[in-house]
Design a protein around this motif. Structure first.
Motif, PDB file in Angstrom:
ATOM      1  N   LEU A  70      -8.778  41.082  40.703  1.00  0.00           N
ATOM      2  CA  LEU A  70      -9.213  40.048  39.764  1.00  0.00           C
ATOM      3  C   LEU A  70      -9.282  38.671  40.426  1.00  0.00           C
ATOM      4  O   LEU A  70     -10.182  37.887  40.151  1.00  0.00           O
ATOM      5  N   ASP A  71      -8.324  38.374  41.308  1.00  0.00           N
ATOM      6  CA  ASP A  71      -8.291  37.051  41.923  1.00  0.00           C
ATOM      7  C   ASP A  71      -9.368  36.870  42.983  1.00  0.00           C
ATOM      8  O   ASP A  71      -9.659  35.751  43.392  1.00  0.00           O
ATOM      9  N   LEU A  72      -9.977  37.951  43.452  1.00  0.00           N
ATOM     10  CA  LEU A  72     -11.023  37.862  44.466  1.00  0.00           C
ATOM     11  C   LEU A  72     -12.421  37.988  43.866  1.00  0.00           C
ATOM     12  O   LEU A  72     -13.379  37.413  44.379  1.00  0.00           O
ATOM     13  N   ARG A  73     -12.533  38.750  42.809  1.00  0.00           N
ATOM     14  CA  ARG A  73     -13.855  39.058  42.292  1.00  0.00           C
ATOM     15  C   ARG A  73     -14.177  38.325  40.994  1.00  0.00           C
ATOM     16  O   ARG A  73     -15.329  38.258  40.576  1.00  0.00           O
ATOM     17  N   GLY A  74     -13.178  37.799  40.333  1.00  0.00           N
ATOM     18  CA  GLY A  74     -13.381  37.287  38.994  1.00  0.00           C
ATOM     19  C   GLY A  74     -13.318  38.436  37.999  1.00  0.00           C
ATOM     20  O   GLY A  74     -13.382  39.605  38.358  1.00  0.00           O
ATOM     21  N   GLY A  75     -13.173  38.103  36.721  1.00  0.00           N
ATOM     22  CA  GLY A  75     -13.091  39.136  35.706  1.00  0.00           C
ATOM     23  C   GLY A  75     -12.385  38.602  34.473  1.00  0.00           C
ATOM     24  O   GLY A  75     -12.412  37.401  34.198  1.00  0.00           O
ATOM     25  N   ALA A  76     -11.777  39.511  33.741  1.00  0.00           N
ATOM     26  CA  ALA A  76     -11.163  39.141  32.468  1.00  0.00           C
ATOM     27  C   ALA A  76      -9.700  39.552  32.437  1.00  0.00           C
ATOM     28  O   ALA A  76      -9.320  40.593  32.984  1.00  0.00           O
ATOM     29  N   HIS A  77      -8.907  38.726  31.760  1.00  0.00           N
ATOM     30  CA  HIS A  77      -7.465  38.953  31.608  1.00  0.00           C
ATOM     31  C   HIS A  77      -7.132  38.862  30.124  1.00  0.00           C
ATOM     32  O   HIS A  77      -7.485  37.891  29.457  1.00  0.00           O
ATOM     33  N   LEU A  78      -6.468  39.905  29.602  1.00  0.00           N
ATOM     34  CA  LEU A  78      -6.057  39.911  28.203  1.00  0.00           C
ATOM     35  C   LEU A  78      -4.606  40.330  28.094  1.00  0.00           C
ATOM     36  O   LEU A  78      -4.137  41.194  28.846  1.00  0.00           O
ATOM     37  N   LEU A  79      -3.894  39.736  27.164  1.00  0.00           N
ATOM     38  CA  LEU A  79      -2.555  40.191  26.783  1.00  0.00           C
ATOM     39  C   LEU A  79      -2.624  40.523  25.301  1.00  0.00           C
ATOM     40  O   LEU A  79      -2.871  39.641  24.462  1.00  0.00           O
ATOM     41  N   ALA A  80      -2.443  41.794  24.974  1.00  0.00           N
ATOM     42  CA  ALA A  80      -2.613  42.260  23.595  1.00  0.00           C
ATOM     43  C   ALA A  80      -1.287  42.727  23.022  1.00  0.00           C
ATOM     44  O   ALA A  80      -0.463  43.323  23.730  1.00  0.00           O
ATOM     45  N   GLU A  81      -1.099  42.462  21.743  1.00  0.00           N
ATOM     46  CA  GLU A  81       0.074  42.951  21.020  1.00  0.00           C
ATOM     47  C   GLU A  81      -0.368  44.063  20.078  1.00  0.00           C
ATOM     48  O   GLU A  81      -1.313  43.891  19.298  1.00  0.00           O
ATOM     49  N   VAL A  82       0.289  45.201  20.157  1.00  0.00           N
ATOM     50  CA  VAL A  82      -0.063  46.358  19.332  1.00  0.00           C
ATOM     51  C   VAL A  82       0.636  46.234  17.977  1.00  0.00           C
ATOM     52  O   VAL A  82       1.859  46.065  17.915  1.00  0.00           O
ATOM     53  N   GLN A  83      -0.136  46.313  16.912  1.00  0.00           N
ATOM     54  CA  GLN A  83       0.436  46.204  15.560  1.00  0.00           C
ATOM     55  C   GLN A  83       0.999  47.568  15.146  1.00  0.00           C
ATOM     56  O   GLN A  83       0.372  48.334  14.406  1.00  0.00           O
ATOM     57  N   VAL A  84       2.200  47.845  15.626  1.00  0.00           N
ATOM     58  CA  VAL A  84       2.794  49.166  15.397  1.00  0.00           C
ATOM     59  C   VAL A  84       3.062  49.423  13.924  1.00  0.00           C
ATOM     60  O   VAL A  84       3.142  50.581  13.489  1.00  0.00           O
ATOM     61  N   GLU A  85       3.181  48.352  13.119  1.00  0.00           N
ATOM     62  CA  GLU A  85       3.441  48.547  11.690  1.00  0.00           C
ATOM     63  C   GLU A  85       2.286  49.269  10.997  1.00  0.00           C
ATOM     64  O   GLU A  85       2.486  49.931   9.974  1.00  0.00           O
ATOM     65  N   ASP A  86       1.069  49.133  11.553  1.00  0.00           N
ATOM     66  CA  ASP A  86      -0.082  49.814  10.954  1.00  0.00           C
ATOM     67  C   ASP A  86       0.121  51.324  10.909  1.00  0.00           C
ATOM     68  O   ASP A  86      -0.357  52.000   9.998  1.00  0.00           O
ATOM     69  N   VAL A  87       0.823  51.843  11.916  1.00  0.00           N
ATOM     70  CA  VAL A  87       0.989  53.288  12.018  1.00  0.00           C
ATOM     71  C   VAL A  87       1.951  53.792  10.950  1.00  0.00           C
ATOM     72  O   VAL A  87       1.826  54.925  10.484  1.00  0.00           O
ATOM     73  N   TYR A  88       2.926  52.968  10.551  1.00  0.00           N
ATOM     74  CA  TYR A  88       3.881  53.406   9.534  1.00  0.00           C
ATOM     75  C   TYR A  88       3.156  53.778   8.246  1.00  0.00           C
ATOM     76  O   TYR A  88       3.437  54.812   7.621  1.00  0.00           O
ATOM     77  N   GLU A  89       2.208  52.923   7.824  1.00  0.00           N
ATOM     78  CA  GLU A  89       1.489  53.167   6.579  1.00  0.00           C
ATOM     79  C   GLU A  89       0.676  54.455   6.658  1.00  0.00           C
ATOM     80  O   GLU A  89       0.698  55.285   5.737  1.00  0.00           O
ATOM     81  N   THR A  90      -0.030  54.642   7.800  1.00  0.00           N
ATOM     82  CA  THR A  90      -0.819  55.858   7.971  1.00  0.00           C
ATOM     83  C   THR A  90       0.070  57.096   7.974  1.00  0.00           C
ATOM     84  O   THR A  90      -0.278  58.133   7.394  1.00  0.00           O
ATOM     85  N   ARG A  91       1.202  56.973   8.626  1.00  0.00           N
ATOM     86  CA  ARG A  91       2.151  58.104   8.702  1.00  0.00           C
ATOM     87  C   ARG A  91       2.657  58.483   7.312  1.00  0.00           C
ATOM     88  O   ARG A  91       2.739  59.661   6.971  1.00  0.00           O
ATOM     89  N   LEU A  92       2.985  57.482   6.493  1.00  0.00           N
ATOM     90  CA  LEU A  92       3.481  57.765   5.145  1.00  0.00           C
ATOM     91  C   LEU A  92       2.383  58.344   4.255  1.00  0.00           C
ATOM     92  O   LEU A  92       2.632  59.253   3.459  1.00  0.00           O
ATOM     93  N   GLU A  93       1.155  57.823   4.415  1.00  0.00           N
ATOM     94  CA  GLU A  93       0.046  58.354   3.618  1.00  0.00           C
ATOM     95  C   GLU A  93      -0.178  59.841   3.887  1.00  0.00           C
ATOM     96  O   GLU A  93      -0.578  60.586   2.984  1.00  0.00           O
ATOM     97  N   SER A  94       0.074  60.256   5.126  1.00  0.00           N
ATOM     98  CA  SER A  94      -0.153  61.659   5.457  1.00  0.00           C
ATOM     99  C   SER A  94       0.829  62.602   4.746  1.00  0.00           C
ATOM    100  O   SER A  94       0.593  63.810   4.680  1.00  0.00           O
TER     101      SER A  94
END
Length: 552
Positions: A70-94
């Protein structure tokens, strides 16, 4: 001063390997264009333009090159947070279909069963006869399963309680921890597969902390483009259609939802929230054309999905069902007949490019939870070029100074050492190209350090030869003893440095590992060239000239 023929052949073979496999890096743009075209042909088919690019480099020559970070060629850098709470609702619905099925035979005891609106962190089921609450609780608790993790050993996945006339189901703490871990691992794998699908080179995708993912992709245009690639959920589901609604705000019963049509304005479907089959059970998706020649996507389920899909279509002939992508109904066809085998086709108002991209996203799978991007940066190619130029300048200055010093200090033997140094750099780039390593600025620093260290062994050998020449031994014996007596010092010094490089690679991350890789391989190649290549060159010169004296 004797080197067996097989050793000479082996040394020359290694030198040839280094030159041949490092050479593509001298034609970087051409080889990179060739590699990208070959990959595109394999994945998407041949076009005249791709075939022309593929022909820009001979297919019989190696085409491996060192990937630029990345430091030689250029590009993109992202830091993402996973919304793990979303999975709880789906798990309970199942759990709702299972709870409904287990309580239905107990209607004489519990009465009618209704799913109630509730907080996403819990599932509430109302029974009309509270006297049967204990029996209902026992039946629902039997649905609990052991938590599938070492930390959750002995725990079950759900906790069941009774509040007045409602059964309240929540996920246990052990199940939440296990779910978080599975969600992060699944998100990592899906993001990696999505980025690999678009053909980017050597991305960095790694976990940070308990719920964050670091994504760095060299060569991509912008952070927004990278977010578009990984941010699309591509959640494909097949859901039962209950009816149509007038608007998105139409009132529906619990367990149902209103979804808009993808290609028809002001058309809304009421569907069951619980999917018949999900994209998780999809094993393949390929762009194709329907019977009218319009772009479409063929899909195929795994054994479990195929069985559920087949059973549903057999039991609901004449009923509509919705193909839903990202909470939008792509189409809602009527089931005409039993569809065994678990395969089908998704049609819609797609362009060829849209059907291809949809197939890519479906193959990559659905993200298990939403992502919140906490940090995003786009590193332009200008900055990357500045880094490359600085690295080239540092390497060139270091190389010229070392070559000049060796030639001035040791004469002809110094020139032999310089030839070995050039071979050393070729071998290093050949190894990095073969394993597909990524070169970063710290990696260039490792190469520059290797250039300086590469001649250390030769300095030890040549100084030892000088000492042996002072004892009035013949030149052949002095050269032989110089190599023999310097070997232990060379081995000790380089083994300790190699151990340091291994520790840096094992314990470090990102730039530190890039430095450790080039340093570690540089040590190995420098020892080989110092001990074997220079000795072979000196031996060949000595056999031809037979000098009475040697000046080192």
């Amino acid at each position: 001063m004797q080197i067996d023929l097989w050793k000479r052949v082996l040394i020359w073979a290694v030198i040839a390997f280094g030159i041949v496999f490092a050479a593509p890096n001298l034609f970087y743009s051409r080889v990179e264009s060739h590699n990208d075209a070959v990959t595109a042909i394999e994945r998407q088919g041949a076009t005249p333009e791709r075939e022309e690019q593929a022909a820009s480099w001979p297919s019989f020559l190696p085409s491996g090159i060192v990937n630029l970070g990345l430091d030689l060629r250029g590009g993109a850098h992202l830091l993402a947070e996973v919304q793990v709470e979303d999975v709880y609702e789906t798990r309970l619905e199942s759990f709702w279909p299972e709870i409904r099925d287990v309580l239905r035979p107990m209607r004489d005891t519990v009465g009618t069963i209704r799913l109630q609106p509730s907080d996403p962190s819990e599932l509430r089921v109302k029974i009309s006869q509270p006297d049967g609450m204990q029996s209902a609780l026992d039946a629902v608790r039997d649905l609990a399963s052991p938590v599938a993790s070492l930390s959750g050993a002995g725990s079950t996945d759900i906790e069941v309680a009774g509040v007045a006339d409602e059964i309240v189901v929540t996920l246990s703490e052990a199940e939440r921890i296990a779910t978080d871990e599975r969600t992060l691992q699944q998100a990592l794998e899906i993001i990696r597969r999505r980025i690999d699908e678009v053909g980017t080179r050597e991305p960095t995708i790694q976990r940070q902390g308990s719920d964050r993912i670091l994504i760095q992709v060299p060569g991509i245009g912008s952070a927004a483009e990278l977010k578009e690639i990984i941010g699309t959920t591509a959640q494909l589901t097949f859901q039962a259609v209950v009816g149509r609604a007038n608007s998105a705000d139409s009132q529906v019963d619990p367990g149902q939802e209103v979804l808009p049509s993808l290609d028809q304005e002001d058309v809304y479907y009421i569907v069951e929230q619980t999917a018949v089959v999900t994209g998780d059970e999809l094993v393949d998706a390929q762009p194709s054309f329907d019977q009218n020649g319009r772009p479409a996507v063929n899909f195929r389920f795994d054994a479990t999905g195929a069985r559920k899909f087949g059973d549903y279509t057999a039991q609901n002939i004449g009923e509509p069902f919705a193909i839903v992508l990202d909470d939008e109904v792509i189409s809602a066809p009527v089931i005409q007949s039993h569809i065994p085998g678990g395969s089908g086709i998704i049609t819609g108002n797609f362009t060829i490019e849209e059907s291809t991209n949809l197939a890519v996203l479906l193959r990559a799978g659905a993200l298990p939870a939403g992502l919140t991007f906490l940090e995003e940066r786009t590193i332009g190619p200008e900055l990357g070029q500045d880094s490359i130029d600085a690295g080239k300048l540092a390497a060139a200055v270091a190389g010229v100074l070392v070559l000049a010093y060796m030639a001035l200090s040791y004469g002809l033997f110094g020139i032999f050492a310089n030839i070995a140094l050039i071979v050393n750099i070729a071998l290093l780039f050949a190894i990095l190209s073969t394993i597909g390593a990524t070169l970063t600025l710290p990696g260039i620093a490792g190469i520059v350090l290797t250039v300086g260290m590469a001649v250390d062994a030769n300095v030890l050998i040549f100084e030892r030869i000088r000492e042996e020449l002072k004892t009035a031994k013949g030149p052949a014996r002095a050269i032989e003893l110089g190599y023999e007596k310097a070997l232990s010092a060379i081995t000790d010094a380089n083994i300790t440095t190699l151990i340091t490089a291994i520790i840096l690679f094992a314990m470090g991350s990102g730039p530190v590992r890039g430095f450790a890789i080039t340093l570690g391989f540089g040590i190995i190649t420098s020892v080989f060239t110092a001990i074997f290549v220079t000795r072979l060159l000196i031996t060949m010169w000595f056999e031809r000239k037979r000098p009475k004296t040697v000046i080192v």
